[in-house]
Design an enzyme around this catalytic site. Structure first.
Site, PDB file in Angstrom:
ATOM      1  N   PHE A   1      32.794  53.648  21.309  1.00 37.85           N
ATOM      2  CA  PHE A   1      33.060  52.224  21.521  1.00 37.85           C
ATOM      3  C   PHE A   1      33.072  51.979  23.028  1.00 37.85           C
ATOM      4  O   PHE A   1      34.004  52.409  23.727  1.00 37.85           O
ATOM      5  CB  PHE A   1      34.415  51.909  20.888  1.00 37.85           C
ATOM      6  CG  PHE A   1      34.839  50.474  20.874  1.00 37.85           C
ATOM      7  CD1 PHE A   1      34.351  49.597  19.909  1.00 37.85           C
ATOM      8  CD2 PHE A   1      35.763  50.003  21.797  1.00 37.85           C
ATOM      9  CE1 PHE A   1      34.769  48.275  19.873  1.00 37.85           C
ATOM     10  CE2 PHE A   1      36.185  48.677  21.765  1.00 37.85           C
ATOM     11  CZ  PHE A   1      35.691  47.811  20.800  1.00 37.85           C
TER      12      PHE A   1
ATOM     13  N   THR B   1      35.441  49.383  27.915  1.00 36.71           N
ATOM     14  CA  THR B   1      36.062  49.516  29.244  1.00 36.71           C
ATOM     15  C   THR B   1      35.039  49.889  30.307  1.00 36.71           C
ATOM     16  O   THR B   1      34.122  50.680  30.059  1.00 36.71           O
ATOM     17  CB  THR B   1      37.159  50.601  29.188  1.00 36.71           C
ATOM     18  OG1 THR B   1      38.093  50.247  28.172  1.00 36.71           O
ATOM     19  CG2 THR B   1      37.875  50.747  30.519  1.00 36.71           C
ATOM     20  N   GLU B   2      35.209  49.317  31.486  1.00 37.18           N
ATOM     21  CA  GLU B   2      34.358  49.655  32.634  1.00 37.18           C
ATOM     22  C   GLU B   2      35.246  50.106  33.792  1.00 37.18           C
ATOM     23  O   GLU B   2      36.463  49.883  33.753  1.00 37.18           O
ATOM     24  CB  GLU B   2      33.518  48.426  33.041  1.00 37.18           C
ATOM     25  CG  GLU B   2      32.598  47.981  31.910  1.00 37.18           C
ATOM     26  CD  GLU B   2      31.685  46.827  32.277  1.00 37.18           C
ATOM     27  OE1 GLU B   2      31.837  46.256  33.384  1.00 37.18           O
ATOM     28  OE2 GLU B   2      30.810  46.502  31.442  1.00 37.18           O
TER      29      GLU B   2
ATOM     30  N   GLY C   1      39.469  46.903  32.685  1.00 38.28           N
ATOM     31  CA  GLY C   1      40.135  47.591  31.577  1.00 38.28           C
ATOM     32  C   GLY C   1      40.831  46.572  30.704  1.00 38.28           C
ATOM     33  O   GLY C   1      40.259  46.065  29.724  1.00 38.28           O
TER      34      GLY C   1
ATOM     35  N   GLU D   1      43.487  50.988  23.795  1.00 39.40           N
ATOM     36  CA  GLU D   1      43.398  49.911  22.782  1.00 39.40           C
ATOM     37  C   GLU D   1      44.429  48.817  23.076  1.00 39.40           C
ATOM     38  O   GLU D   1      45.067  48.270  22.181  1.00 39.40           O
ATOM     39  CB  GLU D   1      43.537  50.486  21.368  1.00 39.40           C
ATOM     40  CG  GLU D   1      42.394  51.447  21.076  1.00 39.40           C
ATOM     41  CD  GLU D   1      42.015  51.559  19.619  1.00 39.40           C
ATOM     42  OE1 GLU D   1      42.301  50.614  18.861  1.00 39.40           O
ATOM     43  OE2 GLU D   1      41.408  52.588  19.276  1.00 39.40           O
TER      44      GLU D   1
ATOM     45  N   THR E   1      47.184  48.055  26.505  1.00 46.81           N
ATOM     46  CA  THR E   1      48.431  48.672  26.976  1.00 46.81           C
ATOM     47  C   THR E   1      49.638  47.983  26.322  1.00 46.81           C
ATOM     48  O   THR E   1      49.510  46.910  25.712  1.00 46.81           O
ATOM     49  CB  THR E   1      48.564  48.528  28.508  1.00 46.81           C
ATOM     50  OG1 THR E   1      48.696  47.120  28.811  1.00 46.81           O
ATOM     51  CG2 THR E   1      47.351  49.091  29.248  1.00 46.81           C
TER      52      THR E   1
HETATM   53  C1  LIG Z   1      41.952  58.918  26.930  1.00 46.96           C
HETATM   54  C2  LIG Z   1      41.439  57.519  26.930  1.00 46.96           C
HETATM   55  C3  LIG Z   1      40.516  57.142  25.964  1.00 46.96           C
HETATM   56  C4  LIG Z   1      39.990  55.838  25.974  1.00 46.96           C
HETATM   57  N1  LIG Z   1      39.037  55.490  25.051  1.00 46.96           N
HETATM   58  C5  LIG Z   1      38.364  54.308  25.196  1.00 46.96           C
HETATM   59  C6  LIG Z   1      37.238  53.996  24.381  1.00 46.96           C
HETATM   60  O1  LIG Z   1      36.870  54.760  23.480  1.00 46.96           O
HETATM   61  N2  LIG Z   1      36.571  52.842  24.615  1.00 46.96           N
HETATM   62  C7  LIG Z   1      36.947  51.959  25.586  1.00 46.96           C
HETATM   63  O2  LIG Z   1      36.287  50.931  25.738  1.00 46.96           O
HETATM   64  N3  LIG Z   1      38.033  52.208  26.373  1.00 46.96           N
HETATM   65  C8  LIG Z   1      38.730  53.371  26.212  1.00 46.96           C
HETATM   66  N4  LIG Z   1      39.802  53.656  27.025  1.00 46.96           N
HETATM   67  C9  LIG Z   1      40.173  52.706  28.061  1.00 46.96           C
HETATM   68  C10 LIG Z   1      41.504  52.020  27.796  1.00 46.96           C
HETATM   69  O3  LIG Z   1      41.387  51.123  26.736  1.00 46.96           O
HETATM   70  C11 LIG Z   1      41.935  51.368  29.119  1.00 46.96           C
HETATM   71  O4  LIG Z   1      42.341  52.429  29.973  1.00 46.96           O
HETATM   72  C12 LIG Z   1      43.030  50.346  28.938  1.00 46.96           C
HETATM   73  O5  LIG Z   1      42.530  49.200  28.304  1.00 46.96           O
HETATM   74  C13 LIG Z   1      43.677  49.921  30.257  1.00 46.96           C
HETATM   75  O6  LIG Z   1      42.700  49.568  31.198  1.00 46.96           O
HETATM   76  P1  LIG Z   1      42.785  50.220  32.676  1.00 46.96           P
HETATM   77  O7  LIG Z   1      42.920  51.690  32.513  1.00 46.96           O
HETATM   78  O8  LIG Z   1      41.636  49.707  33.448  1.00 46.96           O
HETATM   79  O9  LIG Z   1      44.145  49.689  33.267  1.00 46.96           O
HETATM   80  P2  LIG Z   1      44.382  48.244  33.962  1.00 46.96           P
HETATM   81  O10 LIG Z   1      43.852  47.170  33.090  1.00 46.96           O
HETATM   82  O11 LIG Z   1      43.903  48.304  35.366  1.00 46.96           O
HETATM   83  O12 LIG Z   1      45.966  48.159  33.922  1.00 46.96           O
HETATM   84  C14 LIG Z   1      46.800  48.819  34.903  1.00 46.96           C
HETATM   85  C15 LIG Z   1      48.247  48.358  34.644  1.00 46.96           C
HETATM   86  O13 LIG Z   1      48.350  46.935  34.836  1.00 46.96           O
HETATM   87  C16 LIG Z   1      48.886  46.344  33.657  1.00 46.96           C
HETATM   88  N5  LIG Z   1      48.283  45.013  33.456  1.00 46.96           N
HETATM   89  C17 LIG Z   1      46.979  44.676  33.473  1.00 46.96           C
HETATM   90  N6  LIG Z   1      46.828  43.371  33.235  1.00 46.96           N
HETATM   91  C18 LIG Z   1      48.073  42.860  33.047  1.00 46.96           C
HETATM   92  C19 LIG Z   1      48.587  41.565  32.754  1.00 46.96           C
HETATM   93  N7  LIG Z   1      47.781  40.498  32.561  1.00 46.96           N
HETATM   94  N8  LIG Z   1      49.937  41.429  32.657  1.00 46.96           N
HETATM   95  C20 LIG Z   1      50.756  42.500  32.799  1.00 46.96           C
HETATM   96  N9  LIG Z   1      50.332  43.743  33.075  1.00 46.96           N
HETATM   97  C21 LIG Z   1      49.004  43.930  33.201  1.00 46.96           C
HETATM   98  C22 LIG Z   1      48.532  47.302  32.517  1.00 46.96           C
HETATM   99  O14 LIG Z   1      49.410  47.141  31.402  1.00 46.96           O
HETATM  100  C23 LIG Z   1      48.712  48.647  33.214  1.00 46.96           C
HETATM  101  O15 LIG Z   1      50.074  49.010  33.226  1.00 46.96           O
HETATM  102  C24 LIG Z   1      40.396  54.921  26.978  1.00 46.96           C
HETATM  103  C25 LIG Z   1      41.350  55.309  27.936  1.00 46.96           C
HETATM  104  C26 LIG Z   1      41.846  56.592  27.930  1.00 46.96           C
HETATM  105  C27 LIG Z   1      42.842  56.981  28.991  1.00 46.96           C
END
Ligand SMILES: Cc1cc2nc3c(=O)[nH]c(=O)nc-3n(C[C@H](O)[C@H](O)[C@H](O)COP(=O)(O)OP(=O)(O)OC[C@H]3O[C@@H](n4cnc5c(N)ncnc54)[C@H](O)[C@@H]3O)c2cc1C
Length: 383
Positions: free
Chosen positions: A123, A126-127, A131, A363, A365
């Site tokens: 799936f 995420t980029e 995220g 999926e 945070t």
């Molecule tokens: C092991 C693993 C497997 C994964 N598998 C997949 C996959 O199969 N497909 C896929 O597409 N993605 C996948 N992901 C990505 C995952 O869904 C993202 O890491 C997640 O959505 C968070 O995005 P980010 O890491 O960019 O964090 P960010 O979005 O940068 O967030 C950083 C922090 O800021 C907080 N934050 C952000 N926006 C807000 C807001 N509006 N209000 C309050 N707090 C906020 C977040 O809660 C977090 O604490 C995976 C990640 C991991 C680690």
């Protein structure tokens, strides 16, 4: 809601439990150290029908309801979250989404292979720079005749290097935000698509997590899943149901933490008696037990709502939020029960905690789940 399982649900849970105890649990620690589960597990999951649950039998699925799916993901999560995640993504996020949004041709092309384990799905939402704010993704899909040309990159993609098909989200028009996003089914061996495995994860080490780079990848226009510009709805509908299986996997982690804590507390003696007879150790175990029960009930409620065709998105966020935080607490409490031994990887608590930790991140945070629940309760969006 009737909390008594049907004969069919009881049988599928027993099957998943026996399979997990025989084929997963004995190897989970070694797979974690080797940073790869044994790939033969995929076919075995397919043979038992675990990669086709809820998918109609006419497309190679094994039918069943969402409670059966939750029961299976709980049992797999109890044995090894790395294996549970393979199912949650390939079936939960990809196959079920094709079943819901696909054309007849797309269903025929992918579902039988995904449900049997002959093929795996990943799936790609995420980029590197988007995220939580996935609606602002920048991967582009440009129409050229009967084809789309894809360019961009995807980050943290579960099953990324193992997958045969990527459910990929890309921008098909210049309109900013989620309205310009469309979904595509991209064969993973397409020229121009390169995959790099990400090593050094805290947990889920047995799972292949990858970065994908797309440079001039060409797919036929018929590879689009769902209507043009509706890709974000496709993604959100996949994730809403996906949260149920993450929550169920977290129940499995918490249950494994409870099992390990109870077993250890019964045999470890301090101050001349088993530590299970010290009240503060019982408190730790009671806290884990309450977390297991509460998380399981919230998860089953989502399954029941989906199976009865009711709206379930807020309940799915609630279950995912609670169960993921509960899994982290439960694993940490189990580690505490083990004392210093809990910190050594010969015992299961450390791996449970490492695996649980990502559940509050992916999926959506915990913060994002709270915003979704808050929006549903107040009618006001904080995004
Ligand atoms: C092991 C693993 C497997 C994964 N598998 C997949 C996959 O199969 N497909 C896929 O597409 N993605 C996948 N992901 C990505 C995952 O869904 C993202 O890491 C997640 O959505 C968070 O995005 P980010 O890491 O960019 O964090 P960010 O979005 O940068 O967030 C950083 C922090 O800021 C907080 N934050 C952000 N926006 C807000 C807001 N509006 N209000 C309050 N707090 C906020 C977040 O809660 C977090 O604490 C995976 C990640 C991991 C680690």
């Amino acid at each position: 809601m009737n909390l008594e399982l049907s004969e069919e649900q009881t049988a599928v849970r027993r099957l998943a439990r026996e399979f997990t105890e025989r084929e997963i649990a004995p190897y989970a620690a070694d797979w974690d150290r080797a940073e790869s589960v044994d790939r033969s597990i995929v076919r075995k999951l397919g043979d038992l029908g675990f990669l086709g649950l809820t998918v109609p039998e006419q497309y190679g699925g094994s039918g069943g309801d969402h409670l059966a799916y939750a029961l299976v993901t709980e049992e797999l999560g109890r044995g090894d979250s790395a294996v549970r995640g393979i199912v949650s993504v390939s079936l939960g996020l990809v196959a079920k989404t094709i079943a819901a949004w696909g054309t007849e041709e797309q269903k025929q092309a992918w579902l039988p292979r995904l449900c049997s384990g002959e093929a795996l799905g990943c799936f790609g939402l995420t980029e590197p720079d988007t995220g939580s704010d996935a609606g602002n993704l920048t991967t582009r899909a440009t129409r050229e005749g009967d084809e789309y040309v894809l360019g961009g990159s995807k980050m943290f993609i579960t099953n990324g290097t193992w997958a045969d098909v990527v459910l990929l989200f890309a921008r098909t028009n210049a309109e900013p935000g989620h309205r310009g996003v469309s979904a595509f089914l991209v064969p993973a061996d397409s020229p121009g698509l390169t995959r790099r495995e990400i090593h050094g994860k805290l947990g889920l080490r047995g799972q292949a997590t990858a970065e994908l780079a797309l440079d001039g990848v060409r797919v036929p226009a018929g590879a689009m899943l769902g209507p043009e510009g509706k890709g974000f709805s496709v993604a959100m509908s996949a994730l809403a149901k996906g949260r149920m299986s993450v929550a169920a996997g977290c129940v499995g982690i918490a249950q494994a933490a409870l099992d390990a804590a109870v077993a250890y507390a019964g045999r470890r003696e301090q101050f001349g008696k088993p530590i299970a007879r010290h009240q503060l150790v019982q408190e730790l175990i009671a806290d884990i037990s309450v977390d297991v029960d509460a998380a399981r009930l919230l998860t089953w409620r989502v399954a029941d709502l989906i199976d009865r065709g009711q709206s379930f998105a807020t309940e799915a966020s609630t279950a995912k939020l609670f169960a993921s935080e509960a899994a982290v607490r439960a694993a940490s409490n189990a580690l505490q029960v083990h004392g210093g031994y809990g910190y050594i990887d010969e015992y299961p608590a450390g791996k449970l905690l490492r695996d649980a930790r990502v559940m509050t991140l992916y999926e959506g945070t915990s913060q994002i789940q709270k915003l979704l629940i808050g929006r549903a309760r107040t009618g006001v969006s904080a995004f």
